[in-house]
Design an enzyme around this catalytic site. Structure first.
Site, short mmCIF file in Angstrom:
data_model
loop_
_atom_site.label_atom_id
_atom_site.label_comp_id
_atom_site.label_asym_id
_atom_site.label_seq_id
_atom_site.Cartn_x
_atom_site.Cartn_y
_atom_site.Cartn_z
N SER A 204 -3.72 0.15 3.92
CA SER A 204 -2.39 0.24 4.55
C SER A 204 -2.62 0.25 6.05
O SER A 204 -3.72 0.57 6.52
CB SER A 204 -1.73 1.55 4.12
N TYR B 182 -1.82 10.60 2.44
CA TYR B 182 -1.79 9.16 2.17
C TYR B 182 -2.70 8.44 3.17
O TYR B 182 -3.53 7.60 2.80
CB TYR B 182 -0.35 8.66 2.29
N1 LIG Z 1 5.09 -1.08 0.36
C1 LIG Z 1 4.48 -0.83 1.52
O1 LIG Z 1 5.11 -0.78 2.59
C2 LIG Z 1 2.98 -0.62 1.54
C3 LIG Z 1 2.35 -0.58 2.78
C4 LIG Z 1 0.99 -0.36 2.82
C5 LIG Z 1 0.26 -0.23 1.65
N2 LIG Z 1 0.90 -0.26 0.46
C6 LIG Z 1 0.10 -0.09 -0.76
O2 LIG Z 1 0.34 -1.17 -1.61
C7 LIG Z 1 -0.03 -0.81 -2.96
C8 LIG Z 1 1.05 -1.29 -3.92
O3 LIG Z 1 2.23 -0.57 -3.66
P1 LIG Z 1 3.67 -1.25 -3.63
O4 LIG Z 1 4.15 -1.16 -2.23
O5 LIG Z 1 3.65 -2.56 -4.31
O6 LIG Z 1 4.51 -0.15 -4.42
P2 LIG Z 1 5.11 -0.13 -5.90
O7 LIG Z 1 6.08 -1.21 -6.06
O8 LIG Z 1 5.56 1.28 -6.10
O9 LIG Z 1 3.85 -0.43 -6.81
C9 LIG Z 1 2.90 0.56 -7.12
C10 LIG Z 1 2.13 0.12 -8.34
O10 LIG Z 1 1.11 1.10 -8.61
C11 LIG Z 1 1.12 1.37 -9.99
N3 LIG Z 1 0.62 2.70 -10.28
C12 LIG Z 1 0.98 3.88 -9.72
N4 LIG Z 1 0.30 4.89 -10.31
C13 LIG Z 1 -0.49 4.34 -11.26
C14 LIG Z 1 -1.41 4.84 -12.20
N5 LIG Z 1 -1.67 6.16 -12.31
N6 LIG Z 1 -2.05 3.98 -13.01
C15 LIG Z 1 -1.80 2.66 -12.93
N7 LIG Z 1 -0.94 2.11 -12.08
C16 LIG Z 1 -0.30 2.94 -11.24
C17 LIG Z 1 2.58 1.22 -10.42
O11 LIG Z 1 2.62 0.92 -11.81
P3 LIG Z 1 3.14 1.90 -12.97
O12 LIG Z 1 4.10 2.87 -12.35
O13 LIG Z 1 3.76 0.99 -13.97
O14 LIG Z 1 1.89 2.54 -13.49
C18 LIG Z 1 3.00 0.01 -9.60
O15 LIG Z 1 2.69 -1.17 -10.27
C19 LIG Z 1 -0.24 0.71 -2.92
O16 LIG Z 1 -1.62 1.00 -2.91
C20 LIG Z 1 0.40 1.12 -1.60
O17 LIG Z 1 -0.15 2.30 -1.10
C21 LIG Z 1 2.24 -0.49 0.37
#
Ligand SMILES: NC(=O)c1ccc[n+]([C@@H]2O[C@H](COP(=O)([O-])OP(=O)(O)OC[C@H]3O[C@@H](n4cnc5c(N)ncnc54)[C@H](OP(=O)(O)O)[C@@H]3O)[C@@H](O)[C@H]2O)c1
Length: 245
Positions: free
Chosen positions: A139, A152
């Site tokens: 991130s 985080y």
């Molecule tokens: N959105 C942003 O602005 C942003 C910015 C920087 C970094 N990120 C990073 O991007 C990555 C993806 O996040 P996103 O933004 O796409 O958010 P999201 O839509 O909430 O997706 C998160 C994903 O992680 C999975 N997950 C959570 N806990 C889990 C577990 N215990 N086992 C397996 N899967 C799990 C969820 O699947 P289930 O709930 O179905 O298990 C979901 O598919 C994360 O690492 C986040 O920190 C996001």
């Protein structure tokens, strides 16, 4: 797209946001995707959409046996695994003085241990075949200090330095294994769902709504990293909105 067709890519966090968009993007470019997440209905729906280019397993990154089962499934179906996209993560943000101990521990379990569990499952395969690619979602919080989101921020720094160190180890061992760390800025996904309801969350939601990018921009970055020739390692990619107010 060069070097993507028929690659087998394991994607954690494929049920929404960045992981889901990446699965679609890679499949559209000829890759085979192994979808991981806990929400089986979403996995099933996406796998149906991607037809014979996708398989899935309801799986939790905090369980190493689930990660090993994903690799086994990939090998049974397609005989190999080429890329791990260790992307699953949560962000129950808040100041440390708020004392959300459970949220802190969940972030360690998912954002740190979850990445390690997935890497533990693929590294023996990558070493044996002397090829492979580990891509991790850090991130922008992994590039700076973030008051109000300290744990985080720490987890995202961890994955960055861990992957860089792993890359040095593979070089020492003479292994052709690529590593890429992705540092997204604000992306419109379900990530904010794990933030407690308060005034701060409303402000962050407003910011994401106004300036956030669609998850497809991160999918394109993953595609770019994978599609480079085998000898080219795209080590770090920061992707953020051009204008953030
Ligand atoms: N959105 C942003 O602005 C942003 C910015 C920087 C970094 N990120 C990073 O991007 C990555 C993806 O996040 P996103 O933004 O796409 O958010 P999201 O839509 O909430 O997706 C998160 C994903 O992680 C999975 N997950 C959570 N806990 C889990 C577990 N215990 N086992 C397996 N899967 C799990 C969820 O699947 P289930 O709930 O179905 O298990 C979901 O598919 C994360 O690492 C986040 O920190 C996001």
């Amino acid at each position: 797209m060069e070097n993507v067709k028929d690659k087998v890519v394991l994607i954690t966090g494929a049920t929404s946001g960045i992981g889901e968009a990446t699965a679609r993007c890679l499949a559209a470019n000829g890759a085979k995707v192994v979808l991981s997440g806990r929400r089986e209905d979403r996995l099933l729906q996406l796998a149906k959409e991607l037809q014979d280019q996708a398989i899935y397993l309801k799986s939790d990154v905090t369980k190493v046996e689930d990660m090993l089962a994903l690799v086994k499934l990939a090998k049974e179906k397609w005989g190999k695994i080429d890329v791990l996209f260790a992307n699953a993560g949560i962000m129950p943000a808040g100041k440390m003085a708020e004392g959300d101990h459970k949220g802190w521990m969940n972030m360690i379990d998912i954002n740190i241990k979850g990445v390690l569990n997935a890497m533990y499952a693929v590294i023996p395969e990558f070493y044996a075949q002397n090829s492979g690619h580990v891509i991790v979602t850090s991130s922008r919080a992994g590039t700076t200090l973030v008051p109000g989101n300290a744990i985080y921020c720490g987890t995202k720094h961890f994955v960055k330095v861990m992957l860089q160190s792993f890359n040095s180890e593979t070089n020492q061992d003479g292994k052709q294994i690529r590593t890429t760390t992705i540092y997204p800025g604000a992306i419109k996904t379900e990530l904010l769902n794990t933030v407690a309801e308060n005034e701060h969350k409303k402000a962050v939601e407003g910011f994401y709504e106004q300036f956030g990018l669609e998850p497809e921009v991160i999918a394109n970055a993953v595609l770019y990293a994978i599609s480079q020739p085998d000898g080219v390692d795209v080590s770090d990619l920061v992707i953020r909105p051009t204008f953030e107010g």
